[in-house]
Scaffold this active site. Structure first.
Site, PDB file in Angstrom:
ATOM      1  N   GLU A   9     -47.126 -41.527 -22.810  1.00 34.27           N
ATOM      2  CA  GLU A   9     -47.467 -41.710 -24.219  1.00 34.27           C
ATOM      3  C   GLU A   9     -47.627 -40.406 -24.990  1.00 34.27           C
ATOM      4  O   GLU A   9     -47.279 -40.328 -26.160  1.00 34.27           O
ATOM      5  CB  GLU A   9     -48.765 -42.526 -24.331  1.00 34.27           C
ATOM      6  N   ASP A  82     -50.443 -45.530 -20.134  1.00 36.73           N
ATOM      7  CA  ASP A  82     -51.827 -45.637 -19.666  1.00 36.73           C
ATOM      8  C   ASP A  82     -52.074 -46.893 -18.834  1.00 36.73           C
ATOM      9  O   ASP A  82     -51.458 -47.936 -19.073  1.00 36.73           O
ATOM     10  CB  ASP A  82     -52.780 -45.633 -20.866  1.00 36.73           C
ATOM     11  N   ASP A  84     -53.847 -49.563 -18.680  1.00 39.94           N
ATOM     12  CA  ASP A  84     -54.639 -50.644 -19.268  1.00 39.94           C
ATOM     13  C   ASP A  84     -53.695 -51.586 -20.022  1.00 39.94           C
ATOM     14  O   ASP A  84     -52.478 -51.410 -20.003  1.00 39.94           O
ATOM     15  CB  ASP A  84     -55.744 -50.104 -20.185  1.00 39.94           C
ATOM     16  N   GLU A  86     -53.147 -52.016 -23.175  1.00 38.06           N
ATOM     17  CA  GLU A  86     -52.402 -51.355 -24.251  1.00 38.06           C
ATOM     18  C   GLU A  86     -51.222 -50.574 -23.672  1.00 38.06           C
ATOM     19  O   GLU A  86     -50.112 -50.611 -24.195  1.00 38.06           O
ATOM     20  CB  GLU A  86     -53.341 -50.409 -25.024  1.00 38.06           C
ATOM     21  N   TYR A 302     -59.148 -41.751 -15.835  1.00 43.00           N
ATOM     22  CA  TYR A 302     -58.876 -42.460 -17.091  1.00 43.00           C
ATOM     23  C   TYR A 302     -60.175 -42.866 -17.771  1.00 43.00           C
ATOM     24  O   TYR A 302     -61.091 -43.395 -17.144  1.00 43.00           O
ATOM     25  CB  TYR A 302     -58.006 -43.679 -16.833  1.00 43.00           C
ATOM     26  N   ARG A 304     -60.860 -44.988 -20.324  1.00 39.87           N
ATOM     27  CA  ARG A 304     -61.116 -46.329 -20.884  1.00 39.87           C
ATOM     28  C   ARG A 304     -61.289 -47.299 -19.725  1.00 39.87           C
ATOM     29  O   ARG A 304     -60.330 -47.779 -19.144  1.00 39.87           O
ATOM     30  CB  ARG A 304     -59.968 -46.768 -21.798  1.00 39.87           C
ATOM     31  N   HIS A 349     -59.361 -50.047 -12.399  1.00 37.92           N
ATOM     32  CA  HIS A 349     -59.446 -48.639 -12.016  1.00 37.92           C
ATOM     33  C   HIS A 349     -60.897 -48.197 -11.903  1.00 37.92           C
ATOM     34  O   HIS A 349     -61.817 -48.998 -12.008  1.00 37.92           O
ATOM     35  CB  HIS A 349     -58.656 -47.746 -12.975  1.00 37.92           C
TER      36      HIS A 349
END
Length: 694
Positions: A9, A82, A84, A86, A302, A304, A349
């Site tokens: 990203e 990422d 997740d 999103e 990570y 989030r 995670h």
């Protein structure tokens, strides 16, 4: 030679990963999302099972062109966005524009940007998880339906630029409800009695507890002065005897590693960072920082996550580090913190931790900015502390009797610091006990006895930290939503910051009342939390996303039609000030803006005059004959300057006070913290300063 292509990203992440993968790989960035719902229309075909109509995001055409060109020349493509929902959705959109079959194993996922994590992930690609994509898509569609259906209604009935949202509207409701509690709060009187006692010249304090009635300790609440007088009449000032002593030990367990929410809360309390700032800095630490002697490296996992789970390798490395640097007695053999009680936890995670515990904050300080260092140090210490032994305290609790009137005192002494060796808590620190060694039957000397009147206090307004904590406890939103939610309600002028706490504006209260009346589900905490649970079920593959959206929209559409018919146009009356507009002579009105209140001419658009609301201090400027005023910088930080600006450039970040310096007669300023206030002279040649305990 054809290279393997890895798409991530962000450019920062691309740079770090390419260094780890070597010459056979080319790593490029999509720079976030490439496709989304259109801004100019709803972009959802309600009649075709809520089918979304995705378009290329404006400005992303050249990025897509470059991605297609490099993909065409590549040996194999990996989508490494990422880890997740999103990120999964971004990979799905990339697969679509690059013509990749969604069943093809191209998706790689890693929780940290280290060489081992990247190379291992590349060896184990998987197909895109369509359940995760569906969960993200359902959230996006639900948010779009709420935003694009209610917002135009608010524009027509109140004013342009307003918005509603599933999470933001609940956040505003919580803030409005708290303000109502504060405004309607009726203080209740209560009293306490503190006895100052002495044994062998060692002084300590004990608090009134109650009365010994027929050999039984009975707690008594003191509501009035009359209650206090009754107790003081019974007390024998010449007879205070220890009637009970309890000695014990207490463990204080370490905290688990950070989740997104707890990181945001602690960064707010310890560092004064906003949620947005915390996430920006955490993203930098995750994606890669140039470290002297190492190059670009990801420093944390990570950021989030709802999880506190930790990998076995990280636990082993932490315990080895603890043994080497602090000794065997500080290691607890390794602990993993699994969220046993949080069924809605996204445990895919780990919790937030350093990628290498040996990379201590002091070791890499020179490679980090001041803010990066502060946040990294907090994360590093929290994780290391989580793997250390509990702190051990010796505790003592004593009961003291005077003519059957009971007083109690307690204290604790830190015997072994354990995890506190490395980790500083934000709550009230355990104090070493202030009680002498006492035994049952000891006679004590009364030095003083003081009754104190108190009044119950209203609940505190929400700070960023407490609002995030409440939203998380209620199950509203997810780690990635807290920061944008807070940014939105501030930008919409629904709330403002006052002394680091949220206060609803008149506009926020008005919109909240309207949503409560006509869209009760949108601002209902339980309903919003249930919807989050359904999104989790979609992510697990247990629930079709269309069914969830259909169920929501059925009632929502009815509420919408009723609101359109019943709500009349609402006009917000501006508060009129006594300040006259120097351009047209009208009384200026008080308006709310991004940086708080300001004055504006009501003759707009003919007269566009605006000015800041000046909070004038009763202090003369030391440089000229002007008065000092309170102002705000563009970033919202308070400072103090002269009202003759720009002719006078005096400025102070500290608050000037009326009191003159007793040494030189100059201006004094005050600095406050939790424990003390510091008053000092601003004259650099005069070193006068006094410190007062709060």
């Amino acid at each position: 030679m054809q290279k393997n292509l890895v798409i991530v990203e962000s450019p920062a992440k691309a740079k770090t990963i390419e260094r780890f993968l070597g010459k056979n790989y080319k790593v490029v960035a999509s720079v976030g999302h490439i496709r989304d719902l259109p801004k100019s229309s709803l972009g959802i075909d309600i009649d075709k099972q809520f089918e979304p109509k995705y378009i290329t995001i404006r400005g992303k055409g050249p990025v897509i062109k470059d991605l297609k060109e490099v993909a065409r020349k590549s040996k194999k493509i990996f989508l490494a966005t990422d880890p997740d929902r999103e990120g999964e959705a971004i990979s799905w959109h990339l697969a679509h524009i690059l013509g990749i079959d969604e069943k093809e194993k191209v998706r790689v996922e890693f929780n940290e940007i280290t060489k081992d994590a990247i190379t291992n992930a590349i060896k184990k690609p998987r197909a895109i998880d369509l359940s995760l994509v569906d969960a993200q898509q359902a959230r996006r569609i639900l948010d779009r339906l709420v935003g694009y259906k209610i917002s135009p209604l608010l524009w027509r009935k109140i004013r342009k630029g307003l918005s509603a949202g599933r999470v933001q509207s609940v956040a505003v409701k919580l803030i409005c409800n708290r303000e109502n509690e504060i405004q309607n709060f009726i203080p209740e009187e209560y009293w306490s009695i503190k006895a100052k006692l002495e044994k062998d010249k060692e002084k300590f304090e004990a608090n009134f507890y109650g009365e010994n009635i027929n050999g039984k300790e009975t707690k008594i609440e003191l509501k009035t002065k009359s209650d206090v007088d009754d107790i003081l009449e019974k007390v024998d000032n010449n007879s205070f005897t220890v009637s009970n002593v309890k000695n014990g030990t207490k463990k204080r367990n370490p905290y688990p590693p950070y989740t997104t929410s707890t990181l945001q809360q602690d960064a707010s309390k310890k560092l004064g960072f906003s949620t947005k700032k915390t996430m920006i800095i955490a993203q930098q630490l995750y994606e890669g920082i140039d470290i002297k002697g190492e190059g670009s490296v990801g420093l944390i996992t990570y950021m989030r996550t709802d999880s506190t789970r930790i990998s076995k390798e990280a636990i082993q490395a932490a315990n080895l580090y603890i043994k080497e640097h602090f000794g065997e007695k500080y290691t607890d053999g390794g602990k993993d913190f699994v969220n046993k009680s949080k069924k809605d936890s996204q445990d895919a995670h780990e919790g937030i931790r350093p990628t290498s515990i040996t990379r201590s904050p002091s070791l890499i300080k020179d490679s980090l900015t001041s803010e990066q260092f502060k946040l990294y140090k907090m994360i590093w210490e929290r994780f290391l502390g989580s793997q250390m032994t509990p702190a051990i305290y010796n505790t003592i609790s004593v009961t003291i009797e005077s003519n059957n009137i009971l007083f109690k005192s307690s204290g604790s002494k830190l015997m072994f610091d354990g995890f506190l060796k490395i980790y500083t808590t934000t709550d009230e620190e355990e104090k070493d006990m202030q009680i002498p060694l006492l035994a049952i039957g000891d006679k004590l000397k009364l030095k003083d006895i003081n009754p104190n009147q108190h009044f119950t206090q209203p609940p505190a307004r929400y700070t960023e930290a407490s609002l995030i904590k409440t939203l998380e406890e209620l199950g509203i939103g997810r780690p990635s939503t807290f920061a944008p939610t807070i940014a939105t309600i501030l930008a919409r002028d629904y709330v403002v910051f006052d002394k680091k706490s949220f206060v609803p504006t008149e506009l926020g209260i008005l919109v909240n009342d309207l949503l409560i009346e006509y869209f009760k589900d949108i601002v209902n905490e339980e309903f919003t939390a249930e919807l989050e649970e359904k999104l989790d079920e979609i992510a697990e593959g247990d629930l079709p996303w269309v069914k969830v959206v259909e169920s929501f929209y059925k009632d929502f559409d009815l509420f919408l039609k009723k609101a359109e018919e019943e709500i009349k146009e609402i006009e917000i009356q501006d508060e009129i000030s006594d300040v006259i507009c120097e351009k047209c002579g009208k009384n200026m009105v008080i308006k709310h803006g991004r940086f708080g209140k300001f004055l504006a001419c009501p003759g707009y658009p003919e007269c566009k005059n605006t000015k800041a609301i000046v909070d004038e201090l009763n202090v003369k400027c030391p440089k000229c004959d002007g008065n000092l005023v309170k102002r705000k910088s563009k970033k919202g930080r308070v400072f103090y300057g002269c009202n003759n600006y720009p002719n006078c450039d005096f400025v102070s970040w500290d608050e000037p006070i009326e009191e003159k310096c007793p040494k030189c007669g100059g201006i004094m300023v005050i600095k406050r913290n939790k424990k003390e206030k510091i008053i000092k002279c601003i004259n650099k040649e005069c070193e006068y300063m006094e410190v007062k305990k709060v």
